[in-house]
Design a protein around this motif. Structure first.
Motif, short mmCIF file in Angstrom:
data_model
loop_
_atom_site.label_atom_id
_atom_site.label_comp_id
_atom_site.label_asym_id
_atom_site.label_seq_id
_atom_site.Cartn_x
_atom_site.Cartn_y
_atom_site.Cartn_z
N ARG A 95 0.86 -1.19 0.00
CA ARG A 95 0.00 0.00 0.00
C ARG A 95 0.90 1.23 0.00
O ARG A 95 2.03 1.18 0.50
CB ARG A 95 -0.88 0.04 1.25
CG ARG A 95 -1.85 -1.12 1.39
CD ARG A 95 -2.74 -0.97 2.64
NE ARG A 95 -2.05 -0.54 3.85
CZ ARG A 95 -1.39 -1.33 4.72
NH1 ARG A 95 -1.35 -2.63 4.51
NH2 ARG A 95 -0.81 -0.83 5.78
N VAL A 96 0.40 2.34 -0.51
CA VAL A 96 1.15 3.59 -0.49
C VAL A 96 1.54 3.94 0.95
O VAL A 96 2.63 4.44 1.21
CB VAL A 96 0.35 4.73 -1.14
CG1 VAL A 96 1.08 6.06 -1.01
CG2 VAL A 96 0.07 4.41 -2.60
N GLY A 97 0.68 3.61 1.90
CA GLY A 97 0.94 3.91 3.30
C GLY A 97 2.17 3.21 3.87
O GLY A 97 2.66 3.60 4.94
N HIS A 98 2.69 2.20 3.18
CA HIS A 98 3.92 1.54 3.64
C HIS A 98 5.16 2.40 3.40
O HIS A 98 6.23 2.12 3.95
CB HIS A 98 4.13 0.21 2.91
CG HIS A 98 3.25 -0.89 3.37
ND1 HIS A 98 2.30 -1.47 2.55
CD2 HIS A 98 3.18 -1.55 4.55
CE1 HIS A 98 1.69 -2.43 3.21
NE2 HIS A 98 2.20 -2.50 4.43
N ALA A 99 5.06 3.42 2.55
CA ALA A 99 6.24 4.15 2.09
C ALA A 99 7.04 4.78 3.23
O ALA A 99 8.27 4.70 3.24
CB ALA A 99 5.85 5.20 1.06
N ALA A 130 8.86 2.06 5.09
CA ALA A 130 9.81 1.40 4.19
C ALA A 130 11.00 2.31 3.89
O ALA A 130 12.12 1.83 3.72
CB ALA A 130 9.12 0.99 2.90
N PHE A 131 10.77 3.61 3.84
CA PHE A 131 11.87 4.55 3.56
C PHE A 131 12.98 4.37 4.59
O PHE A 131 14.16 4.28 4.24
CB PHE A 131 11.38 6.00 3.54
CG PHE A 131 12.51 6.97 3.39
CD1 PHE A 131 13.15 7.12 2.17
CD2 PHE A 131 12.95 7.71 4.48
CE1 PHE A 131 14.21 8.00 2.03
CE2 PHE A 131 14.01 8.60 4.34
CZ PHE A 131 14.64 8.74 3.12
N ALA A 132 12.62 4.27 5.85
CA ALA A 132 13.62 4.10 6.91
C ALA A 132 14.40 2.80 6.72
O ALA A 132 15.61 2.74 6.98
CB ALA A 132 12.95 4.12 8.28
N LEU A 133 13.73 1.75 6.26
CA LEU A 133 14.37 0.45 6.06
C LEU A 133 15.26 0.42 4.83
O LEU A 133 16.37 -0.13 4.86
CB LEU A 133 13.29 -0.64 5.94
CG LEU A 133 13.77 -2.07 5.73
CD1 LEU A 133 14.53 -2.57 6.96
CD2 LEU A 133 12.58 -2.98 5.44
N GLY A 141 14.44 8.76 -2.59
CA GLY A 141 14.02 9.69 -1.56
C GLY A 141 12.62 9.33 -1.08
O GLY A 141 11.91 8.54 -1.72
N ALA A 142 12.22 9.89 0.03
CA ALA A 142 10.92 9.56 0.63
C ALA A 142 9.76 9.79 -0.34
O ALA A 142 8.88 8.93 -0.47
CB ALA A 142 10.72 10.35 1.92
N GLU A 143 9.74 10.93 -1.01
CA GLU A 143 8.65 11.21 -1.95
C GLU A 143 8.72 10.34 -3.19
O GLU A 143 7.69 9.92 -3.72
CB GLU A 143 8.62 12.69 -2.32
CG GLU A 143 8.07 13.57 -1.22
CD GLU A 143 6.69 13.11 -0.73
OE1 GLU A 143 5.80 12.85 -1.56
OE2 GLU A 143 6.52 12.98 0.50
N ARG A 172 6.56 5.77 -6.22
CA ARG A 172 6.78 4.42 -6.77
C ARG A 172 5.75 3.46 -6.22
O ARG A 172 5.15 2.68 -6.96
CB ARG A 172 8.19 3.95 -6.45
CG ARG A 172 8.48 2.54 -6.92
CD ARG A 172 9.94 2.18 -6.67
NE ARG A 172 10.19 0.78 -6.86
CZ ARG A 172 10.32 0.16 -8.01
NH1 ARG A 172 10.18 0.85 -9.14
NH2 ARG A 172 10.56 -1.13 -8.08
N TYR A 173 5.51 3.49 -4.91
CA TYR A 173 4.52 2.61 -4.31
C TYR A 173 3.13 2.90 -4.85
O TYR A 173 2.33 1.99 -5.02
CB TYR A 173 4.55 2.72 -2.78
CG TYR A 173 5.71 1.98 -2.13
CD1 TYR A 173 6.75 1.42 -2.87
CD2 TYR A 173 5.76 1.84 -0.76
CE1 TYR A 173 7.79 0.76 -2.27
CE2 TYR A 173 6.81 1.18 -0.14
CZ TYR A 173 7.82 0.63 -0.91
OH TYR A 173 8.85 -0.03 -0.30
N GLY A 174 2.85 4.15 -5.14
CA GLY A 174 1.56 4.49 -5.74
C GLY A 174 1.38 3.84 -7.09
O GLY A 174 0.29 3.33 -7.41
N ARG A 175 2.45 3.82 -7.89
CA ARG A 175 2.38 3.17 -9.21
C ARG A 175 2.25 1.66 -9.07
O ARG A 175 1.46 1.02 -9.75
CB ARG A 175 3.61 3.52 -10.05
CG ARG A 175 3.66 4.96 -10.53
CD ARG A 175 4.81 5.20 -11.50
NE ARG A 175 6.12 4.87 -10.97
CZ ARG A 175 6.88 5.68 -10.22
NH1 ARG A 175 6.44 6.89 -9.92
NH2 ARG A 175 8.06 5.30 -9.80
N LEU A 176 3.05 1.07 -8.18
CA LEU A 176 3.06 -0.39 -8.02
C LEU A 176 1.78 -0.92 -7.41
O LEU A 176 1.33 -2.02 -7.75
CB LEU A 176 4.26 -0.82 -7.17
CG LEU A 176 5.63 -0.61 -7.78
CD1 LEU A 176 6.71 -0.97 -6.76
CD2 LEU A 176 5.80 -1.40 -9.06
#
Length: 186
Positions: A25-29, A32-35, A51-53, A58-62
């Motif tokens: 989900r986009v909310g994972h970003a 996941a950024f920290a990881l 970068g975070a944005e 990318r997560y939005g597209r996937l």
């Protein structure tokens, strides 16, 4: 997507003993950024951390689950430890159909540097491979850098074997290339 192209399966939540695999989900970003904001993860795959944005975009597209033209299915899971809920990695599968109608999945996995060497990539990839087989996938593929022994071990556990094909410096591994009775049973 054309009406003549069958729909792609949607990622489902999967649970193994040590892991819960959550559909992306986009909310994972943010988590996941920290990881994944770690240059060490790119030693084998090239590039650099997003970068975070950029990661959020990318997560939005996937998360849509397919390429814009519908030619590929995109399935992505976030790997979370069941013991404490900590995000440790990701497994993805890109689905395509061959001209003869076979369903092919190319798998990839990434585990955060602090969590490597604990079997999370193997556990997550095996869970995804089993699920994909249940969705009618005929052929599993992965691309592994020839010097990356840990990823080669994961591919072997999936029942894949290296082929003679090299793409962008990575060896293609295939379930079609594996001799009968080798590797894990995905």
């Amino acid at each position: 997507m054309s009406d003549t192209v069958p729909p792609w399966p949607a990622a489902a939540e999967l649970v193994t003993g040590p892991l819960r695999l959550e559909p992306l989900r986009v909310g994972h970003a943010a988590e996941a950024f920290a990881l994944f904001d770690d240059v060490r993860l790119h030693a084998w795959i090239g590039g650099e951390p997003l970068g975070a944005e950029q990661l959020r975009a990318r997560y939005g597209r996937l998360a849509v689950g397919r390429s814009p033209d519908g030619a590929q299915g995109w399935l992505n899971w976030m790997l979370r430890r069941t013991a404490d809920g900590l995000l440790v990695g990701t497994v993805q599968a890109t689905l395509e159909r061959t001209p003869d109608g076979r369903l092919v999945a190319e798998l990839a996995w990434v585990v955060g540097s602090a969590h490597q060497g604990r079997g999370y990539a193997r556990e997550g990839a095996l869970a995804v491979a089993r699920w994909l087989r249940g969705q009618g996938v005929d052929l599993l593929l992965a691309h592994v850098h020839p010097g990356h022994a840990a990823s080669a071990a994961v591919a072997r556990a999936l029942g894949l074997a290296p082929t003679g094909t090299v793409v962008d410096g990575e060896v293609r591994w295939s379930s079609d290339a594996a001799p009968a009775g080798t590797g894990g049973s995905p």
